[in-house]
Enzyme design. Structure first.
Site, PDB file in Angstrom:
ATOM      1  N   PRO A 197     -22.545 -12.405 -15.226  1.00 35.32           N
ATOM      2  CA  PRO A 197     -23.196 -11.688 -16.331  1.00 35.32           C
ATOM      3  C   PRO A 197     -22.393 -11.797 -17.626  1.00 35.32           C
ATOM      4  O   PRO A 197     -21.173 -11.687 -17.600  1.00 35.32           O
ATOM      5  CB  PRO A 197     -23.240 -10.232 -15.849  1.00 35.32           C
ATOM      6  N   LEU A 243     -11.439 -17.179 -14.398  1.00 34.71           N
ATOM      7  CA  LEU A 243     -10.698 -18.418 -14.634  1.00 34.71           C
ATOM      8  C   LEU A 243     -10.844 -19.428 -13.504  1.00 34.71           C
ATOM      9  O   LEU A 243      -9.863 -20.044 -13.080  1.00 34.71           O
ATOM     10  CB  LEU A 243      -9.231 -18.113 -14.937  1.00 34.71           C
ATOM     11  N   ARG A 281     -17.173 -18.034 -18.940  1.00 30.06           N
ATOM     12  CA  ARG A 281     -16.835 -18.850 -20.108  1.00 30.06           C
ATOM     13  C   ARG A 281     -16.988 -20.341 -19.853  1.00 30.06           C
ATOM     14  O   ARG A 281     -17.479 -21.082 -20.711  1.00 30.06           O
ATOM     15  CB  ARG A 281     -15.401 -18.521 -20.560  1.00 30.06           C
ATOM     16  N   GLN A 303     -27.910  -7.447 -13.761  1.00 33.68           N
ATOM     17  CA  GLN A 303     -26.812  -6.498 -13.633  1.00 33.68           C
ATOM     18  C   GLN A 303     -27.212  -5.200 -14.322  1.00 33.68           C
ATOM     19  O   GLN A 303     -27.474  -5.197 -15.528  1.00 33.68           O
ATOM     20  CB  GLN A 303     -25.534  -7.056 -14.271  1.00 33.68           C
ATOM     21  N   ALA A 329     -25.023  -7.395 -18.652  1.00 37.20           N
ATOM     22  CA  ALA A 329     -25.092  -5.967 -18.353  1.00 37.20           C
ATOM     23  C   ALA A 329     -26.331  -5.398 -19.036  1.00 37.20           C
ATOM     24  O   ALA A 329     -26.476  -5.510 -20.259  1.00 37.20           O
ATOM     25  CB  ALA A 329     -23.836  -5.270 -18.846  1.00 37.20           C
ATOM     26  N   ARG A 368     -20.642  -5.011  -8.470  1.00 32.80           N
ATOM     27  CA  ARG A 368     -19.462  -5.616  -9.112  1.00 32.80           C
ATOM     28  C   ARG A 368     -18.400  -4.537  -9.247  1.00 32.80           C
ATOM     29  O   ARG A 368     -18.663  -3.469  -9.795  1.00 32.80           O
ATOM     30  CB  ARG A 368     -19.806  -6.203 -10.476  1.00 32.80           C
ATOM     31  N   TYR A 404     -16.591   0.718 -17.184  1.00 36.94           N
ATOM     32  CA  TYR A 404     -17.852   1.382 -17.555  1.00 36.94           C
ATOM     33  C   TYR A 404     -18.100   2.586 -16.630  1.00 36.94           C
ATOM     34  O   TYR A 404     -17.285   2.902 -15.776  1.00 36.94           O
ATOM     35  CB  TYR A 404     -18.989   0.357 -17.580  1.00 36.94           C
ATOM     36  N   CYS A 415     -22.665 -10.364 -21.646  1.00 35.74           N
ATOM     37  CA  CYS A 415     -23.270  -9.635 -22.761  1.00 35.74           C
ATOM     38  C   CYS A 415     -23.469 -10.569 -23.942  1.00 35.74           C
ATOM     39  O   CYS A 415     -22.567 -11.336 -24.290  1.00 35.74           O
ATOM     40  CB  CYS A 415     -22.339  -8.516 -23.227  1.00 35.74           C
TER      41      CYS A 415
HETATM   42  C1  LIG Z   1     -19.263 -13.472 -23.489  1.00 34.75           C
HETATM   43  C2  LIG Z   1     -18.931 -12.688 -22.257  1.00 34.75           C
HETATM   44  C3  LIG Z   1     -19.693 -11.575 -21.930  1.00 34.75           C
HETATM   45  C4  LIG Z   1     -19.453 -10.859 -20.752  1.00 34.75           C
HETATM   46  N1  LIG Z   1     -20.277  -9.827 -20.382  1.00 34.75           N
HETATM   47  C5  LIG Z   1     -20.160  -9.278 -19.163  1.00 34.75           C
HETATM   48  C6  LIG Z   1     -21.155  -8.399 -18.663  1.00 34.75           C
HETATM   49  O1  LIG Z   1     -22.195  -8.157 -19.287  1.00 34.75           O
HETATM   50  N2  LIG Z   1     -20.946  -7.851 -17.445  1.00 34.75           N
HETATM   51  C7  LIG Z   1     -19.848  -8.143 -16.674  1.00 34.75           C
HETATM   52  O2  LIG Z   1     -19.708  -7.615 -15.575  1.00 34.75           O
HETATM   53  N3  LIG Z   1     -18.915  -9.006 -17.132  1.00 34.75           N
HETATM   54  C8  LIG Z   1     -19.062  -9.601 -18.313  1.00 34.75           C
HETATM   55  N4  LIG Z   1     -18.160 -10.540 -18.723  1.00 34.75           N
HETATM   56  C9  LIG Z   1     -17.101 -10.961 -17.804  1.00 34.75           C
HETATM   57  C10 LIG Z   1     -17.542 -12.205 -17.015  1.00 34.75           C
HETATM   58  O3  LIG Z   1     -18.691 -11.928 -16.226  1.00 34.75           O
HETATM   59  C11 LIG Z   1     -16.420 -12.745 -16.116  1.00 34.75           C
HETATM   60  O4  LIG Z   1     -16.159 -11.810 -15.109  1.00 34.75           O
HETATM   61  C12 LIG Z   1     -15.138 -13.043 -16.892  1.00 34.75           C
HETATM   62  O5  LIG Z   1     -15.405 -13.681 -18.123  1.00 34.75           O
HETATM   63  C13 LIG Z   1     -14.184 -13.923 -16.079  1.00 34.75           C
HETATM   64  O6  LIG Z   1     -14.814 -15.141 -15.722  1.00 34.75           O
HETATM   65  P1  LIG Z   1     -14.521 -16.515 -16.539  1.00 34.75           P
HETATM   66  O7  LIG Z   1     -13.035 -16.739 -16.491  1.00 34.75           O
HETATM   67  O8  LIG Z   1     -15.289 -17.561 -15.738  1.00 34.75           O
HETATM   68  O9  LIG Z   1     -15.019 -16.347 -17.927  1.00 34.75           O
HETATM   69  C14 LIG Z   1     -18.366 -11.241 -19.918  1.00 34.75           C
HETATM   70  C15 LIG Z   1     -17.563 -12.333 -20.274  1.00 34.75           C
HETATM   71  C16 LIG Z   1     -17.852 -13.061 -21.422  1.00 34.75           C
HETATM   72  C17 LIG Z   1     -16.991 -14.263 -21.736  1.00 34.75           C
END
Ligand SMILES: Cc1cc2nc3c(=O)[nH]c(=O)nc-3n(C[C@H](O)[C@H](O)[C@H](O)COP(=O)(O)O)c2cc1C
Length: 370
Positions: A23, A301, A324, A100, A57, A230, A182, A25
């Site tokens: 997810p 990551l 990301r 979510q 979210a 989550r 949250y 945002c």
């Molecule tokens: C732009 C952005 C928005 C995010 N929004 C949410 C969200 O809405 N809900 C959530 O649980 N995590 C959110 N996250 C966290 C990601 O879901 C993820 O857990 C976190 O970025 C680590 O994964 P990654 O290293 O692959 O980016 C967000 C991350 C990014 C980069």
């Protein structure tokens, strides 16, 4: 044989592969309603070949939004706006869709990150958040309102109402957001929860609201729709929520019919010290999987195809989620399939892009039958 590209199941939901889009945002909704941005954003990610795509979210009530631009699912208008996006994705992609459901609690009423991300107090056009206790997230921030019995009932009902709307829209999976500081995480963590009633103090009491919300959702959601949670497995703060408490929470969720856990960390305290690095949250997913046997999603990551494959081969998680990395390379699953010898569903409009030397890349699944 690549595990990443082998089918998976969470509950009764079958997935074509083990790649999940986490997810994210977007801060681009209007009054909770999905916009053309969501059509573009979720639309392009739906063509990625991933098995499961989560919405950002999605707030269960207006005051539960992190920012005024958060997606919501609390009214006929918000339902219709999201429905438009879901229908478009369904028309062109076999990806399974998850939503979510979230409530920001005391982290509500913030600016979008590109505007600084700080809390916006009611005096500057924001709103006062809700929380387990009247304790602000950051020093100097306005205190949230502590939820009373009627407020707790309102929150439980809001989650169920949104879940019913999600079912009407045909989502395949629902993820309860109990991570990243949250509202539900605020109840779990002793750093945010200072209540002295049945919802605070002991671990059992701090878990009470999240478990009540989960139970109410499980009662409303048929077992054909995967229902999971989550979590933040640790606050990364001494004296906060930690892995042993997470394992206790996971056992309680498992006993109540939880289909999967999506395992993240942090977010409840500015005092957190996170040792960020590749796979840094994977051991938490592994511990939950070992403790409960529940399907787990590892996230954080994970950026390389072989890295994702290794996590699965070692049995540390059942699925991997990327956030990301998926924005940076929206065809990550195609490229991972090319590297690991897997196959992905690709839209027929793009079939001519298949490189000659990879003639099985768009394989049996390319027709995208659901
Ligand atoms: C732009 C952005 C928005 C995010 N929004 C949410 C969200 O809405 N809900 C959530 O649980 N995590 C959110 N996250 C966290 C990601 O879901 C993820 O857990 C976190 O970025 C680590 O994964 P990654 O290293 O692959 O980016 C967000 C991350 C990014 C980069």
């Amino acid at each position: 044989m690549s595990l990443l590209f082998s089918p998976a199941a969470i509950g009764k939901l079958a997935l074509a592969n083990r790649i999940v889009i986490a997810p994210m945002c977007e801060y681009s909704a209007e009054e909770g309603c999905a916009t053309d941005w969501h059509m573009i954003h979720l639309g392009h990610l739906a063509l990625s070949g991933a098995g499961l795509l989560f919405t950002e979210a999605t707030a269960v009530e207006p005051e539960g939004r992190i920012s005024p631009g958060d997606l919501g699912l609390w009214s006929d208008e918000t339902e219709a706006a999201l429905g438009r996006v879901v229908r478009a994705v369904r028309r062109y992609s076999p990806v399974r869709l998850g939503i979510q459901l979230a409530h920001a609690g005391r982290k509500a009423s913030s600016n979008a990150p590109w505007n600084g991300g700080q809390l916006v107090p009611p005096s500057e056009g924001g709103w006062q958040g809700w929380a387990p206790s009247a304790v602000p997230h950051g020093e100097g921030e306005p205190a949230p309102r502590a939820l009373d019995a009627a407020g707790l009932e309102r929150v439980r009902r809001a989650f169920v109402d949104s879940a019913r709307r999600a079912l009407r829209l045909g989502f395949d999976a629902i993820e309860l957001h109990a991570a990243h500081g949250y509202l539900l995480h605020q109840f779990l963590s002793p750093l945010a929860n200072r209540r002295d009633d049945a919802y605070g103090g002991s671990l059992e009491n701090r878990m009470r609201l999240p478990l009540e919300v989960f139970e109410a959702l499980r009662a409303a959601v048929p077992d054909t729709v995967a229902l999971g949670v989550r979590v933040s497995a640790t606050d990364w703060v001494e004296g906060g929520w930690d892995l042993p408490q997470t394992l206790a929470f996971a056992r309680e969720l498992h006993a109540r019919g939880c289909d999967f856990m999506d395992v993240s960390s942090g977010g409840v305290s500015p005092r957190q010290k996170i040792p960020v690095g590749p796979n840094y949250q994977v051991p938490f997913a592994e511990a939950i999987k070992r403790e409960t046997g529940m399907p787990t999603i590892a996230v954080g990551l994970i950026t390389e195809a072989q890295q994702a494959e290794d996590i699965l081969q070692k049995g540390q998680a059942d699925m991997v989620a990327l956030a990301r990395g998926m924005l940076y390379d929206p065809r990550w699953p195609w490229h991972a399939a090319a590297q690991l010898g897997g196959q992905v569903a690709a839209p027929r409009q793009y079939w001519r892009s298949q490189p000659r030397e990879l003639k099985n890349l768009f394989g049996e699944t390319r027709f995208g039958q659901r």
